[in-house]
Design a protein around this motif. Structure first.
Motif, PDB file in Angstrom:
ATOM      1  N   GLU A   3    -100.046   0.527   5.685  1.00 14.69           N
ATOM      2  CA  GLU A   3     -99.182  -0.650   5.508  1.00 14.69           C
ATOM      3  C   GLU A   3     -97.907  -0.201   4.807  1.00 14.69           C
ATOM      4  O   GLU A   3     -97.949   0.351   3.717  1.00 14.69           O
ATOM      5  CB  GLU A   3     -99.891  -1.729   4.685  1.00 14.69           C
ATOM      6  CG  GLU A   3    -100.912  -2.487   5.475  1.00 14.69           C
ATOM      7  CD  GLU A   3    -101.382  -3.741   4.747  1.00 14.69           C
ATOM      8  OE1 GLU A   3    -100.930  -4.002   3.615  1.00 14.69           O
ATOM      9  OE2 GLU A   3    -102.198  -4.460   5.324  1.00 14.69           O
ATOM     10  N   PHE A   4     -96.805  -0.440   5.487  1.00 10.08           N
ATOM     11  CA  PHE A   4     -95.503  -0.035   4.953  1.00 10.08           C
ATOM     12  C   PHE A   4     -94.661  -1.282   4.749  1.00 10.08           C
ATOM     13  O   PHE A   4     -94.524  -2.104   5.653  1.00 10.08           O
ATOM     14  CB  PHE A   4     -94.808   0.941   5.918  1.00 10.08           C
ATOM     15  CG  PHE A   4     -93.509   1.460   5.391  1.00 10.08           C
ATOM     16  CD1 PHE A   4     -93.487   2.452   4.428  1.00 10.08           C
ATOM     17  CD2 PHE A   4     -92.303   0.932   5.839  1.00 10.08           C
ATOM     18  CE1 PHE A   4     -92.293   2.928   3.933  1.00 10.08           C
ATOM     19  CE2 PHE A   4     -91.110   1.404   5.352  1.00 10.08           C
ATOM     20  CZ  PHE A   4     -91.091   2.406   4.392  1.00 10.08           C
ATOM     21  N   ILE A   5     -94.078  -1.419   3.559  1.00  7.08           N
ATOM     22  CA  ILE A   5     -93.306  -2.619   3.216  1.00  7.08           C
ATOM     23  C   ILE A   5     -91.826  -2.273   3.132  1.00  7.08           C
ATOM     24  O   ILE A   5     -91.436  -1.342   2.418  1.00  7.08           O
ATOM     25  CB  ILE A   5     -93.780  -3.209   1.873  1.00  7.08           C
ATOM     26  CG1 ILE A   5     -95.249  -3.603   1.971  1.00  7.08           C
ATOM     27  CG2 ILE A   5     -92.929  -4.403   1.477  1.00  7.08           C
ATOM     28  CD1 ILE A   5     -95.868  -3.989   0.649  1.00  7.08           C
ATOM     29  N   THR A  54     -87.335  -6.922   7.573  1.00  4.19           N
ATOM     30  CA  THR A  54     -88.051  -6.817   6.300  1.00  4.19           C
ATOM     31  C   THR A  54     -89.462  -7.369   6.480  1.00  4.19           C
ATOM     32  O   THR A  54     -89.704  -8.221   7.341  1.00  4.19           O
ATOM     33  CB  THR A  54     -87.328  -7.602   5.189  1.00  4.19           C
ATOM     34  OG1 THR A  54     -87.232  -8.966   5.573  1.00  4.19           O
ATOM     35  CG2 THR A  54     -85.951  -7.033   4.941  1.00  4.19           C
ATOM     36  N   GLY A  55     -90.387  -6.866   5.685  1.00  4.33           N
ATOM     37  CA  GLY A  55     -91.770  -7.335   5.752  1.00  4.33           C
ATOM     38  C   GLY A  55     -92.741  -6.171   5.714  1.00  4.33           C
ATOM     39  O   GLY A  55     -92.378  -5.042   5.360  1.00  4.33           O
ATOM     40  N   THR A  56     -93.983  -6.461   6.113  1.00  7.49           N
ATOM     41  CA  THR A  56     -95.046  -5.452   6.100  1.00  7.49           C
ATOM     42  C   THR A  56     -95.334  -5.005   7.528  1.00  7.49           C
ATOM     43  O   THR A  56     -95.534  -5.832   8.428  1.00  7.49           O
ATOM     44  CB  THR A  56     -96.319  -6.032   5.467  1.00  7.49           C
ATOM     45  OG1 THR A  56     -96.005  -6.508   4.155  1.00  7.49           O
ATOM     46  CG2 THR A  56     -97.409  -4.987   5.379  1.00  7.49           C
ATOM     47  N   PHE A  57     -95.350  -3.680   7.724  1.00  5.49           N
ATOM     48  CA  PHE A  57     -95.567  -3.096   9.047  1.00  5.49           C
ATOM     49  C   PHE A  57     -96.752  -2.148   8.989  1.00  5.49           C
ATOM     50  O   PHE A  57     -96.961  -1.465   7.988  1.00  5.49           O
ATOM     51  CB  PHE A  57     -94.322  -2.317   9.486  1.00  5.49           C
ATOM     52  CG  PHE A  57     -93.085  -3.142   9.577  1.00  5.49           C
ATOM     53  CD1 PHE A  57     -92.711  -3.738  10.766  1.00  5.49           C
ATOM     54  CD2 PHE A  57     -92.265  -3.322   8.463  1.00  5.49           C
ATOM     55  CE1 PHE A  57     -91.557  -4.505  10.848  1.00  5.49           C
ATOM     56  CE2 PHE A  57     -91.111  -4.081   8.540  1.00  5.49           C
ATOM     57  CZ  PHE A  57     -90.756  -4.671   9.729  1.00  5.49           C
ATOM     58  N   LYS A  58     -97.526  -2.097  10.057  1.00 10.52           N
ATOM     59  CA  LYS A  58     -98.605  -1.121  10.163  1.00 10.52           C
ATOM     60  C   LYS A  58     -98.074   0.069  10.970  1.00 10.52           C
ATOM     61  O   LYS A  58     -97.753  -0.059  12.148  1.00 10.52           O
ATOM     62  CB  LYS A  58     -99.820  -1.733  10.844  1.00 10.52           C
ATOM     63  CG  LYS A  58    -100.526  -2.764   9.997  1.00 10.52           C
ATOM     64  CD  LYS A  58    -101.893  -3.061  10.564  1.00 10.52           C
ATOM     65  CE  LYS A  58    -102.587  -4.221   9.926  1.00 10.52           C
ATOM     66  NZ  LYS A  58    -102.676  -4.265   8.511  1.00 10.52           N
TER      67      LYS A  58
END
Length: 181
Positions: A113-115, A156-160
């Motif tokens: 999880e990358f923010i 922007t946000g959370t990416f897998k």
């Protein structure tokens, strides 16, 4: 009483010599020798010599100054990623990064999880991606984003993400909407 030399003034001597020369059949120089015109090709040899000398000097400058310029361009790109919009700097960075631009960072396909936070810069995102092991060098991400003018398209946000993704795939993924919570 004034003394004069043989009744001629210096001005008369020159005009007399000039007059005599004009009546001779072969031209002579001031010392009395025969006049010979310059051989042709001398200026061409001089230009050829100057051209070869310039090529040697420039070749030496590139040979010795090339590594220094490469280090300068890399430092400039790290400090100011926007400098990679200049063609020369971008070309040096691309050559320096080589296959790191297309190679995944590793074989691990476990999702991470990358923010990307609001207001994060390209440099911050690149450092975070490198710290997570998703890219091999932060400059790879910066190069891809800046040279393609994608700074304002990152979401922007959370990416897998995972380490088997190429840097281009990561850039593409960060342009699309984030994963739902």
């Amino acid at each position: 009483m004034t003394v004069q030399g043989r009744g001629r003034s210096p001005r008369n001597d020159r005009s007399t010599i000039r007059g005599i020369r004009s009546y001779r059949s072969s031209p002579t120089d001031i010392r009395g020798g025969t006049y010979r015109p310059r051989r042709s090709g001398g200026s061409l040899r001089g230009l050829l010599f100057l051209g070869i000398l310039a090529a040697v000097v420039l070749g030496g400058a590139f040979f010795f100054a090339g590594p220094a310029f490469r280090d300068f361009a890399r430092g400039l790109a790290r400090d100011n990623p926007q400098s990679m919009q200049w063609g020369v700097v971008a070309d040096v960075i691309k050559a320096d990064l080589g296959d790191a631009l297309t190679r995944p960072a590793g074989p691990d396909d476990a999702p991470i999880e990358f923010i990307v936070g609001e207001g994060d810069t390209v440099s911050q995102i690149a450092r975070d991606l490198a710290a997570e092991g998703l890219i091999s060098d932060s400059l790879v991400f910066q190069y891809l984003v800046v040279t393609k003018d994608l700074e304002n398209k990152l979401q922007t946000g959370t990416f897998k993400l995972d380490a088997t993704m190429t840097p281009a795939q990561i850039v593409d993924r960060l342009q699309r909407p984030p994963d739902p919570p």
